[in-house]
Design an enzyme around this catalytic site. Structure first.
Site, PDB file in Angstrom:
ATOM      1  N   ASP A 138      38.981  35.003  36.951  1.00 19.26           N
ATOM      2  CA  ASP A 138      39.363  36.291  37.558  1.00 19.26           C
ATOM      3  C   ASP A 138      38.283  37.350  37.386  1.00 19.26           C
ATOM      4  OD1 ASP A 138      41.840  35.091  38.086  1.00 19.26           O
ATOM      5  OD2 ASP A 138      42.613  35.714  36.142  1.00 19.26           O
ATOM      6  N   HIS A 142      41.026  33.084  44.475  1.00 17.14           N
ATOM      7  CA  HIS A 142      39.859  33.941  44.628  1.00 17.14           C
ATOM      8  C   HIS A 142      40.216  34.987  45.671  1.00 17.14           C
ATOM      9  CE1 HIS A 142      36.892  30.658  43.147  1.00 17.14           C
ATOM     10  NE2 HIS A 142      37.915  30.832  42.362  1.00 17.14           N
TER      11      HIS A 142
HETATM   12  P1  GDP Z   1      38.057  35.229  41.001  1.00 22.12           P
HETATM   13  O1  GDP Z   1      39.072  34.174  40.756  1.00 22.12           O
HETATM   14  O2  GDP Z   1      36.947  35.238  40.009  1.00 22.12           O
HETATM   15  O3  GDP Z   1      37.574  35.246  42.409  1.00 22.12           O
HETATM   16  O4  GDP Z   1      38.788  36.635  40.744  1.00 22.12           O
HETATM   17  P2  GDP Z   1      40.208  37.140  41.332  1.00 22.12           P
HETATM   18  O5  GDP Z   1      40.102  37.276  42.778  1.00 22.12           O
HETATM   19  O6  GDP Z   1      41.300  36.312  40.768  1.00 22.12           O
HETATM   20  O7  GDP Z   1      40.334  38.543  40.605  1.00 22.12           O
HETATM   21  C1  GDP Z   1      39.453  39.572  40.799  1.00 22.12           C
HETATM   22  C2  GDP Z   1      40.214  40.812  41.275  1.00 22.12           C
HETATM   23  O8  GDP Z   1      39.352  41.931  41.244  1.00 22.12           O
HETATM   24  C3  GDP Z   1      40.660  40.725  42.710  1.00 22.12           C
HETATM   25  O9  GDP Z   1      41.833  41.486  42.840  1.00 22.12           O
HETATM   26  C4  GDP Z   1      39.506  41.367  43.488  1.00 22.12           C
HETATM   27  O10 GDP Z   1      39.894  41.900  44.742  1.00 22.12           O
HETATM   28  C5  GDP Z   1      39.116  42.443  42.548  1.00 22.12           C
HETATM   29  N1  GDP Z   1      37.713  42.839  42.540  1.00 22.12           N
HETATM   30  C6  GDP Z   1      36.592  42.060  42.608  1.00 22.12           C
HETATM   31  N2  GDP Z   1      35.494  42.800  42.385  1.00 22.12           N
HETATM   32  C7  GDP Z   1      35.931  44.079  42.163  1.00 22.12           C
HETATM   33  C8  GDP Z   1      35.272  45.312  41.824  1.00 22.12           C
HETATM   34  O11 GDP Z   1      34.062  45.377  41.666  1.00 22.12           O
HETATM   35  N3  GDP Z   1      36.070  46.394  41.640  1.00 22.12           N
HETATM   36  C9  GDP Z   1      37.420  46.369  41.782  1.00 22.12           C
HETATM   37  N4  GDP Z   1      38.116  47.485  41.579  1.00 22.12           N
HETATM   38  N5  GDP Z   1      38.078  45.219  42.071  1.00 22.12           N
HETATM   39  C10 GDP Z   1      37.326  44.108  42.257  1.00 22.12           C
END
Ligand code: GDP
Length: 427
Positions: free
Chosen positions: A13, A41
């Site tokens: 995440d 993701h």
């Molecule tokens: P992944 O599994 O690594 O792709 O991560 P997830 O999608 O499960 O969780 C990351 C969360 O952070 C999601 O809700 C994204 O939309 C959000 N997100 C990603 N990068 C950023 C950022 O730079 N700032 C903010 N505020 N949210 C972000």
């Protein structure tokens, strides 16, 4: 040619989906090399907000070839659902290939995942119940089925006969649940297989050619270094390797092909499920960080469960970057910390009265207390900023702190969930 691996340095995440979606613009191929539909993701772009569980995050670019490699746990129903969802929401049809060697989830994998957690009761692992642990156990016990094997019904029945027999013994006598019928299992797998037959291909030949032609290839990891079965917080780990070192195996590329390993590092910590989490916050501080985190709070993309949250953990992140072999860091969610006057960060653990900066075994982690320092906050919104120079001094200092603690250069800073909310730093 560039073969870039995007992997998590923490517990998952970290925002890998966003970074892959951003980097995919300049890629020819995006590959998932491990895991299955057990995590999500999140990608936010011109088509809307998507939680991709199985599809690679390059599916929003119609020219990118998206591959599910042999290391993936293929849930055929989930793949069909995700492709349908993209179509319904106006995304141009993506190019998708599934390796003929990718193994498929079998009907009992999800059942066993659920029944085993039920059996363990209070000692359960917090599995997403997507069948991942039973899937990989069966794969390595050599009782799995490769996608390319689904189309000869007789051979499939021969192979599955003794397997279903053994699984039924467990269903009946260990879990006290209904047993399965071999013919139904074979029919269902065959039918699902036919729905995705057009996607199944010899992806290793395709990739061999792509490398020869100097194509740009992105390898997309799921979860993070601390969930790796060998190097993570076992047994609160996942069941396939989350490390860049495994990426070429799980994709079907030569090990020398990788040119860059981007470790995605979250500006604070979050984790889903059970297991030690040294900087975890409780109460009001946790509530505030959770609600301000992510794109709409820190809730699991797969399960909607509230994520556990805590301050940045330099001990765990340094170890995570080391195990990933990180050449560059993408620091994500930096914007989230803009509400704090002072930002606590963990620089060491105290274990049995002694300080350490090395990440210990899981059992010892349970006794670790975080040694916290405070860095000055920037107290302003930064999501609109697009160049490093424009960031407030305190935010630049936070980036420098991450570099100093990990020994790895921060090449990208993500200041919001949207594709364009990304700062690329000049070398
Ligand atoms: P992944 O599994 O690594 O792709 O991560 P997830 O999608 O499960 O969780 C990351 C969360 O952070 C999601 O809700 C994204 O939309 C959000 N997100 C990603 N990068 C950023 C950022 O730079 N700032 C903010 N505020 N949210 C972000």
């Amino acid at each position: 040619m560039a073969v870039t691996c995007v992997v998590g340095a923490n517990w998952g995440d970290e925002g890998k989906g966003k970074m892959v979606d951003y980097l995919a613009e300049k890629s020819d191929v995006v590959i998932r090399f491990q895991g299955g539909s057990n995590a999500g993701h999140t990608v936010i772009n011109q088509y809307g907000k998507f939680a991709l569980h199985l599809l690679p995050s390059g599916v929003f670019y119609p020219d990118v070839v998206n591959i599910l490699g042999p290391g993936v746990a293929l849930d055929m129903g989930e793949l069909i659902r995700e492709l349908d969802d993209l179509k319904k929401r106006g995304v141009p049809e993506p190019k998708v290939m599934v390796s003929e060697r990718t193994q498929v989830m079998l009907p009992w994998h999800k059942l066993f995942d659920t029944y085993e957690e039920e059996r363990l009761g209070a000692r359960q692992f917090g599995s997403t119940r997507s069948g991942i642990a039973p899937f990989y156990s069966d794969k390595y016990a050599k009782v799995g089925v490769q996608a390319g094997e689904l189309f000869d019904k007789e051979a499939l029945r021969d192979r599955l006969g003794p397997i279903v027999e053994a699984k039924n013994v467990l269903l009946e006598h260990l879990y006290h649940k209904p047993t399965m019928n071999l013919d139904e299992v074979v029919d269902r797998l065959y039918e699902d297989g036919m729905k995705i037959r057009h996607l199944i291909a010899d992806t290793s030949s395709f990739l061999h050619d792509a490398v020869k032609k100097g194509k740009n290839i992105l390898l997309e990891g799921q979860l993070g270094a601390l969930r790796d079965p060998d190097h993570g917080i076992y047994p609160f780990s996942t069941s396939s390797s989350t490390l860049a070192g495994f990426a070429t195996v799980g994709a079907g590329l030569p090990p020398w092909a990788i040119t860059e390993v981007i470790a995605v590092v979250k500006a604070y910590s979050s984790a889903v499920g059970a297991g030690p989490f040294v900087t975890e916050l409780q109460g009001e501080a946790a509530h505030e960080l959770r609600e301000r985190g992510g794109d709409a709070g820190e809730y699991g993309a797969k399960t909607g469960r509230p994520r556990r949250v805590g301050w940045f953990d330099a001990v765990a992140t340094r170890y995570g970057c080391r195990m990933q072999g990180a050449t560059t860091i993408a620091l994500t969610l930096l914007d989230v910390l803009g509400y704090l006057d002072k930002i606590p960060v963990c620089t060491a653990y105290e274990i049995d009265g002694k300080q350490t900066t090395e990440f210990p075994l899981t059992g010892t982690l349970d006794r670790a207390k975080p040694v916290l320092e405070e860095l000055p906050g920037w107290k302003q919104a930064i999501s609109h900023i697009r160049t490093f120079d424009q960031l407030p001094k305190q935010a630049k200092d936070y980036v420098a702190f991450v570099e100093e603690q990990t020994g790895v250069r921060v090449g990208w800073i993500s200041v919001g969930p949207r594709r364009e909310q990304t700062i690329m730093r000049n070398r």
